[in-house]
Design a protein around this motif. Structure first.
Motif, PDB file in Angstrom:
ATOM      1  N   ASN A 394       0.814  -1.205   0.000  1.00 18.63           N
ATOM      2  CA  ASN A 394       0.000   0.000   0.000  1.00 18.63           C
ATOM      3  C   ASN A 394       0.848   1.256   0.000  1.00 18.63           C
ATOM      4  OD1 ASN A 394      -2.402  -1.458   0.075  1.00 18.63           O
ATOM      5  ND2 ASN A 394      -2.291  -1.669   2.307  1.00 18.63           N
ATOM      6  N   ARG A 395       2.144   1.037  -0.092  1.00 18.62           N
ATOM      7  CA  ARG A 395       3.050   2.183  -0.130  1.00 18.62           C
ATOM      8  C   ARG A 395       3.847   2.161  -1.433  1.00 18.62           C
ATOM      9  NH1 ARG A 395       6.613   1.732   4.966  1.00 18.62           N
ATOM     10  NH2 ARG A 395       7.489   3.617   4.091  1.00 18.62           N
ATOM     11  N   LEU A 396       3.204   1.690  -2.521  1.00 19.85           N
ATOM     12  CA  LEU A 396       3.868   1.709  -3.815  1.00 19.85           C
ATOM     13  C   LEU A 396       4.122   3.123  -4.302  1.00 19.85           C
ATOM     14  CD1 LEU A 396       2.207  -1.266  -5.706  1.00 19.85           C
ATOM     15  CD2 LEU A 396       4.590  -1.046  -5.006  1.00 19.85           C
ATOM     16  N   THR A 397       3.683   4.093  -3.503  1.00 16.31           N
ATOM     17  CA  THR A 397       4.024   5.478  -3.818  1.00 16.31           C
ATOM     18  C   THR A 397       5.540   5.669  -3.826  1.00 16.31           C
ATOM     19  OG1 THR A 397       3.697   5.986  -1.476  1.00 16.31           O
ATOM     20  CG2 THR A 397       1.900   6.526  -2.977  1.00 16.31           C
ATOM     21  N   VAL A 398       6.305   4.836  -3.094  1.00 16.03           N
ATOM     22  CA  VAL A 398       7.758   4.983  -3.142  1.00 16.03           C
ATOM     23  C   VAL A 398       8.263   4.666  -4.546  1.00 16.03           C
ATOM     24  CG1 VAL A 398       8.080   4.475  -0.693  1.00 16.03           C
ATOM     25  CG2 VAL A 398       8.157   2.591  -2.343  1.00 16.03           C
ATOM     26  N   GLU A 399       7.625   3.715  -5.240  1.00 14.99           N
ATOM     27  CA  GLU A 399       8.013   3.411  -6.610  1.00 14.99           C
ATOM     28  C   GLU A 399       7.479   4.470  -7.578  1.00 14.99           C
ATOM     29  OE1 GLU A 399      10.171   1.318  -6.863  1.00 14.99           O
ATOM     30  OE2 GLU A 399       9.830  -0.460  -5.632  1.00 14.99           O
ATOM     31  N   SER A 400       6.242   4.893  -7.367  1.00 12.27           N
ATOM     32  CA  SER A 400       5.666   5.889  -8.280  1.00 12.27           C
ATOM     33  C   SER A 400       6.424   7.208  -8.183  1.00 12.27           C
ATOM     34  CB  SER A 400       4.178   6.105  -7.998  1.00 12.27           C
ATOM     35  OG  SER A 400       3.965   6.653  -6.719  1.00 12.27           O
ATOM     36  N   ARG A 401       6.913   7.547  -6.982  1.00  5.84           N
ATOM     37  CA  ARG A 401       7.696   8.780  -6.844  1.00  5.84           C
ATOM     38  C   ARG A 401       9.015   8.686  -7.592  1.00  5.84           C
ATOM     39  NH1 ARG A 401       6.746   9.616  -0.343  1.00  5.84           N
ATOM     40  NH2 ARG A 401       4.638  10.490  -0.477  1.00  5.84           N
ATOM     41  N   ALA A 402       9.607   7.487  -7.574  1.00  9.28           N
ATOM     42  CA  ALA A 402      10.854   7.299  -8.312  1.00  9.28           C
ATOM     43  C   ALA A 402      10.612   7.441  -9.815  1.00  9.28           C
ATOM     44  CB  ALA A 402      11.453   5.931  -7.994  1.00  9.28           C
ATOM     45  N   ILE A 403       9.512   6.853 -10.305  1.00  7.19           N
ATOM     46  CA  ILE A 403       9.182   6.964 -11.735  1.00  7.19           C
ATOM     47  C   ILE A 403       8.871   8.416 -12.083  1.00  7.19           C
ATOM     48  CG2 ILE A 403       7.590   6.224 -13.543  1.00  7.19           C
ATOM     49  CD1 ILE A 403       7.221   3.621 -11.799  1.00  7.19           C
ATOM     50  N   GLU A 404       8.151   9.087 -11.194  1.00  2.99           N
ATOM     51  CA  GLU A 404       7.860  10.509 -11.405  1.00  2.99           C
ATOM     52  C   GLU A 404       9.151  11.324 -11.479  1.00  2.99           C
ATOM     53  OE1 GLU A 404       3.674  11.922  -9.553  1.00  2.99           O
ATOM     54  OE2 GLU A 404       5.121  11.210  -8.086  1.00  2.99           O
ATOM     55  N   GLN A 405      10.094  11.044 -10.570  1.00  2.00           N
ATOM     56  CA  GLN A 405      11.363  11.760 -10.578  1.00  2.00           C
ATOM     57  C   GLN A 405      12.125  11.472 -11.870  1.00  2.00           C
ATOM     58  OE1 GLN A 405      13.856  11.003  -7.178  1.00  2.00           O
ATOM     59  NE2 GLN A 405      15.475  12.377  -7.853  1.00  2.00           N
ATOM     60  N   ASN A 406      12.130  10.222 -12.309  1.00  2.00           N
ATOM     61  CA  ASN A 406      12.755   9.828 -13.569  1.00  2.00           C
ATOM     62  C   ASN A 406      12.200  10.682 -14.725  1.00  2.00           C
ATOM     63  OD1 ASN A 406      13.726   6.743 -15.032  1.00  2.00           O
ATOM     64  ND2 ASN A 406      12.844   8.378 -16.230  1.00  2.00           N
ATOM     65  N   ARG A 407      10.882  10.803 -14.785  1.00  2.00           N
ATOM     66  CA  ARG A 407      10.253  11.513 -15.895  1.00  2.00           C
ATOM     67  C   ARG A 407      10.320  13.027 -15.738  1.00  2.00           C
ATOM     68  NH1 ARG A 407       4.992   7.471 -16.831  1.00  2.00           N
ATOM     69  NH2 ARG A 407       6.257   5.679 -17.557  1.00  2.00           N
ATOM     70  N   ALA A 408      10.198  13.500 -14.501  1.00  2.00           N
ATOM     71  CA  ALA A 408      10.275  14.949 -14.281  1.00  2.00           C
ATOM     72  C   ALA A 408      11.653  15.501 -14.633  1.00  2.00           C
ATOM     73  CB  ALA A 408       9.931  15.279 -12.832  1.00  2.00           C
ATOM     74  N   ARG A 409      12.682  14.683 -14.402  1.00  2.00           N
ATOM     75  CA  ARG A 409      14.051  15.096 -14.747  1.00  2.00           C
ATOM     76  C   ARG A 409      14.382  14.761 -16.199  1.00  2.00           C
ATOM     77  NH1 ARG A 409      12.925  16.828 -10.586  1.00  2.00           N
ATOM     78  NH2 ARG A 409      12.670  18.562 -12.034  1.00  2.00           N
ATOM     79  N   ARG A 410      13.413  14.194 -16.926  1.00  9.00           N
ATOM     80  CA  ARG A 410      13.522  13.876 -18.352  1.00  9.00           C
ATOM     81  C   ARG A 410      14.765  13.033 -18.645  1.00  9.00           C
ATOM     82  NH1 ARG A 410      13.100  19.395 -19.011  1.00  9.00           N
ATOM     83  NH2 ARG A 410      14.695  19.430 -20.637  1.00  9.00           N
TER      84      ARG A 410
END
Length: 550
Positions: A394-410
């Motif tokens: 229920n804390r897969l937000t740790v993975e989604s935040r990493a993917i978000e950071q990956n994409r936000a930093r292009r």
């Protein structure tokens, strides 16, 4: 056959031949290790090969912007970049929810065949010292960028001062503050008993904390008054040390080693003042920690038969010996959540690993030696997709935040980083994993390996032979570990000497290569008599080397 085709075959053949030679002929490599000049030469060649695979620092860009500027080359509050970012809106990828689902568990968690729980715990303690992405601005970092044991000593001089014991407190010179609980030494408590107030030693006149508070303390719902102290959270140099009792266990070990060294330095040098004893003990502990990083941690990751040594001379004239600057890629590749097992062995029984989150009581009850032994008896989980522990589900937000950071930093895609590391790009998903279901899942999501996100690609690859690491991830870890550990200022030619460490300190450093070497010096009188070096290892006792077929 054309020249281009011959070149492509050679590009594939040479790395395979190198791996084959290193992973086979174990008796030959044991013989090499017993001939010091030859061992030093091979050690130098392997480390330089790992460090020479990618571009050297300084990197041309940082997360400050999309082009090189004076600020991007000097403002170390931003993360570096290994390679330039993609143009804005360069490509559309799968949705964040679809991508995050790649990390969701599917059935029982799989074990890692090589690693014990000590491996991911040490990795967390190591990286928590220098991978510190800001929680308010993901492009920035609060890191000092060096392996400096800041989880033990603090990130700033003010934090270090708060953690030091005054010599007039009857503890002797050069010590870190600690407390004795029975016959065991632990860090002091961060909170006053029965309250959520910071202990007086670690707060200013207004009650504001002088140390970084533990991450997770402000979780919703808020903790009840007194819950902070009830969990026996320690006053330490890093905000992640209290994340689990096992990370606190490692910090406790190095605190004991510092205070043990300070006592011995004081005995041997009665004319030294408090600060010189503290700083000399600190120098010794940082370097013996770096030795463990290379000689136990990296050797555990390595698939080679040859055992690497932390020889400072390797870096003295190396072109890769440049000042450290943590990159956004490195801060992402160390998100090893799937290595953490759902349960662990504790006092002969299975216990939910979640039971020791933000709670050091079980460590205090067990004592340091037993906690190390039980962690060494617990297999780690397999690093990869779909293997996250249930208690993190229920804390897969740790993975989604990493993917978000990956994409936000292009960040460019997975194949771009393979090429940046001198590896061949992957042209089909069956080159990433032999699991047909994973191949189809990735193909349905991305279409082609060229479209795979960097972060996903790191964990989508199958682990290599005789290592817990997938190939790209392992190559990047080796590059950064060597080039950011062996270039430590304390290991430089003009500093690595008895004037810095004392003759006694150099002897301690030379005698240290594993966690067991430090633990056995700090067991204490109540340690179990049956604990052995074999119990305190990152490698499982049932692991056996497999030999590669060329």
């Amino acid at each position: 056959m054309t020249a281009a085709m011959r070149s492509k075959r050679r590009d594939k053949l040479v790395p395979r031949l190198r791996v084959f030679l290193l992973q086979n002929f174990a008796p030959v490599w044991r013989t090499v290790e017993r001939v010091p000049p030859l061992a030093r030469l091979v050690n130098r060649l392997i480390i330089n090969t790992a460090c020479n695979t990618a571009a050297f620092r300084p990197h041309a860009m940082s997360t400050l912007g999309d082009y090189t500027s004076w600020s991007s080359l000097t403002d170390r509050t931003y993360l570096g970049r290994m390679i330039p970012p993609l143009p804005a809106a360069a490509r559309d990828g799968p949705s964040l929810a679809e991508t995050t689902a790649l990390f969701a568990p599917q059935g029982p968690q799989q074990q890692c065949p090589k690693s014990t729980l000590l491996f991911p715990i040490f990795a967390q303690y190591l990286t928590d010292g220098f991978l510190r992405t800001s929680s308010t601005d993901r492009a920035r970092t609060t890191s000092n960028h060096d392996i400096d044991l800041s989880p033990l000593y603090g990130r700033t001089p003010a934090q270090t001062l708060a953690l030091r014991a005054a010599p007039d407190q009857g503890r002797g010179k050069g010590r870190l503050k600690s407390q004795w609980i029975g016959d065991e030494e632990f860090p002091p408590d961060l909170y006053r008993t029965g309250t959520s107030d910071i202990a007086a030693d670690f707060a200013d006149a207004h009650g504001t904390a002088l140390l970084d508070l533990p991450l997770g303390m402000n979780a919703d719902p808020p903790w009840a008054a007194g819950e902070h102290s009830r969990r026996r959270l320690f006053a330490v140099g890093g905000d992640r040390v209290n994340s689990t009792a096992l990370v606190a266990m490692l910090n406790t070990l190095f605190l004991r080693e510092h205070n043990r060294l300070a006592a011995e330095l004081e005995r041997r040098n009665p004319g030294w003042d408090d600060t010189r004893i503290f700083e000399t003990a600190r120098n010794i502990v940082i370097v013996l920690f770096i030795k463990i990083v290379i000689e136990e941690y990296i050797n555990h990751i390595s698939s080679a038969c040859f055992r690497l040594r932390a020889d400072p001379r390797v870096a003295w004239n190396a072109p890769w010996n440049k000042p450290n600057w943590m990159t956004v890629e490195f801060s992402l590749l160390y998100r090893w959540h799937s290595l953490v097992p759902e349960t662990m062995l504790w006092d002969g029984e299975r216990m939910d690993t979640a039971a020791i989150l933000l709670d050091n009581r079980k460590l205090i009850e067990a004592g340091l030696a037993k906690a190390f032994k039980w962690a060494g008896q617990t297999p780690a989980a397999r690093l990869g997709l779909h293997n996250t522990a249930i208690y993190l589900e229920n804390r897969l937000t740790v993975e989604s935040r990493a993917i978000e950071q990956n994409r936000a930093r292009r960040l460019p895609g997975y194949n771009a980083y393979r090429q940046a590391m001198g590896m061949n790009p992957v042209d089909d998903f069956d080159c990433m994993t032999g699991d047909r279901a994973r191949q189809e899942e990735l193909r349905a999501l991305y279409g082609t390996p060229e479209a795979v996100d960097f972060y996903v690609g790191l964990f989508a690859e199958d682990a290599g032979l005789n290592t817990p690491m997938p190939p790209l991830l392992g190559a990047m870890v080796a590059l950064d570990a060597f080039s950011q550990a062996l270039n430590n200022p304390l290991l430089s030619r003009q500093v690595y000497c008895k004037e810095t460490f004392t003759g006694y300190g150099l002897e301690v450093i030379e005698a240290t290569g594993t966690l067991w070497d430090v633990l056995v010096r700090n067991l204490g009188p109540t340690a179990p008599s049956d604990i052995r070096a074999e119990d305190v290892r990152m490698t499982r006792p049932d692991w056996r080397r497999r030999f590669s077929a060329f």
